[in-house]
Design a protein around this motif. Structure first.
Motif, mmCIF file in Angstrom:
data_model
loop_
_atom_site.group_PDB
_atom_site.id
_atom_site.type_symbol
_atom_site.label_atom_id
_atom_site.label_comp_id
_atom_site.label_asym_id
_atom_site.label_seq_id
_atom_site.Cartn_x
_atom_site.Cartn_y
_atom_site.Cartn_z
ATOM 1 N N SER A 76 7.393 -4.264 -5.728
ATOM 2 C CA SER A 76 7.049 -5.327 -4.774
ATOM 3 C C SER A 76 6.125 -6.387 -5.363
ATOM 4 N N PRO A 77 5.067 -6.015 -6.122
ATOM 5 C CA PRO A 77 4.231 -7.075 -6.714
ATOM 6 C C PRO A 77 5.017 -8.001 -7.644
ATOM 7 N N ASN A 110 6.850 -0.872 7.815
ATOM 8 C CA ASN A 110 6.652 -1.185 6.401
ATOM 9 C C ASN A 110 6.050 -2.577 6.218
ATOM 10 N N LEU A 111 5.680 -3.215 7.333
ATOM 11 C CA LEU A 111 5.090 -4.551 7.261
ATOM 12 C C LEU A 111 3.988 -4.684 8.312
ATOM 13 N N LEU A 112 2.794 -5.028 7.844
ATOM 14 C CA LEU A 112 1.655 -5.284 8.721
ATOM 15 C C LEU A 112 1.164 -6.704 8.473
ATOM 16 N N ALA A 139 0.841 -1.198 0.000
ATOM 17 C CA ALA A 139 0.000 0.000 0.000
ATOM 18 C C ALA A 139 0.872 1.242 0.000
ATOM 19 N N GLY A 140 0.574 2.154 -0.885
ATOM 20 C CA GLY A 140 1.295 3.412 -0.952
ATOM 21 C C GLY A 140 0.613 4.349 -1.927
ATOM 22 N N GLY A 172 -1.857 -9.629 4.992
ATOM 23 C CA GLY A 172 -0.935 -8.595 5.440
ATOM 24 C C GLY A 172 -0.598 -7.636 4.334
ATOM 25 N N LEU A 173 0.168 -6.614 4.703
ATOM 26 C CA LEU A 173 0.542 -5.556 3.775
ATOM 27 C C LEU A 173 1.979 -5.122 3.992
ATOM 28 N N ASN A 174 2.672 -4.888 2.906
ATOM 29 C CA ASN A 174 3.838 -4.019 2.974
ATOM 30 C C ASN A 174 3.326 -2.593 2.816
ATOM 31 N N VAL A 175 4.023 -1.664 3.417
ATOM 32 C CA VAL A 175 3.563 -0.279 3.422
ATOM 33 C C VAL A 175 4.708 0.621 2.993
ATOM 34 N N THR A 176 4.402 1.541 2.085
ATOM 35 C CA THR A 176 5.385 2.519 1.653
ATOM 36 C C THR A 176 4.797 3.906 1.842
#
Length: 265
Positions: free
Chosen positions: A17-18, A88-90, A8-9, A59-63
């Motif tokens: 990332s994908p 940066n990680l949920l 997510a960003g 979960g999510l990586n976050v930017t």
């Protein structure tokens, strides 16, 4: 049921990332997807987190710009993420949300891969910048035993970071003695590479372009350089394991990322 995760960003279309996680998912034969999410604002990001709490995301990586909000929304926070002041990680588990930061891990992996002779233990290191990326670098390098100093154009911001993390505030000439200089700025730093040590290592946390002007100047001087793509892949590895429960398969994701970026080195 297909396991859903993503990054997510805003903006998010440029994210690699994908691509990285998709290649690992395919190689591992997982019934999973890793998607880009571009919430328009903080409310949109909060709504995405609510989807995770409801069990619709693993979960999510976050930017940027949601890393600090990600930390604030979490139920449990790792010591690393707390020190960094961002996540940066949920990871979602039965409605609860845990937050971590793997950026520092990625930085140290990149150094070990592209500057294997570097030893930062009890050595002077300078981090350029005082934002979130700089904080992650300081935390990781201090944990590795380095004597870290922060150099920032606005000294007050460097002093704030110093007070919170216990690092030094660098004077401009501190780079001359540093074994490692990490650029955590989004612009080219004003550093004369000819004044640096012959064994200095230069690292840039950005990867577009892969060979930034800062790294190009270092290479021309004959210095060892470490690029931001190595760090991106390095931080993605523990993220993949946290999201999908297994280590990334041995796939050459760097080559695929270079192709996507239009790079050849």
């Amino acid at each position: 049921m297909t396991l859903r995760a993503g990054v997510a960003g805003q903006p998010i279309s440029h994210s690699l990332s994908p691509l990285l996680h998709g290649l690992w998912i395919e190689a591992a034969g997982l019934d999973a997807v890793y998607e880009p999410f571009g919430p328009p604002d903080a409310d949109g990001f909060a709504a995405l987190v609510a989807e995770g709490r409801a069990g619709r995301l693993r979960g999510l990586n976050v930017t940027a710009p949601f890393k600090e909000q990600a930390l604030a929304l979490a139920d449990t926070v790792s010591a690393t993420a707390r020190a960094c002041g961002s996540a940066n990680l949920l990871v979602f588990e039965e409605g609860r949300l845990s937050a971590d930061s793997t950026d520092g891990h990625g930085l140290m992996l990149a150094l070990s891969e592209q500057a294997p002779a570097l030893d930062v233990r009890d050595a002077p290191v300078v981090v350029l910048g005082a934002g979130g990326a700089a904080r992650a670098a300081v935390v990781a390098l201090q944990a590795a035993g380095a004597r870290v100093a922060v150099l920032n154009r606005t000294r007050a911001r460097a002093e704030t970071l110093s007070a919170e993390l216990g690092c030094a505030v660098a004077e401009p000439d501190a780079v001359r003695d540093a074994v490692l200089i990490v650029n955590a700025l989004s612009v080219r730093p004003e550093i004369d590479v000819d004044t640096l040590r012959d064994d200095a290592v230069l690292m840039d946390m950005t990867y577009k372009p892969l060979l930034t002007p800062f790294l190009a100047a270092g290479r021309a001087r004959g210095l060892t350089t470490v690029d931001g793509l190595a760090m991106l892949i390095g931080q993605a590895r523990p993220s993949f394991e946290a999201l999908f429960g297994l280590a990334p398969p041995p796939v050459d994701v760097r080559s695929a990322a270079l192709t996507r970026l239009g790079e050849t080195t």
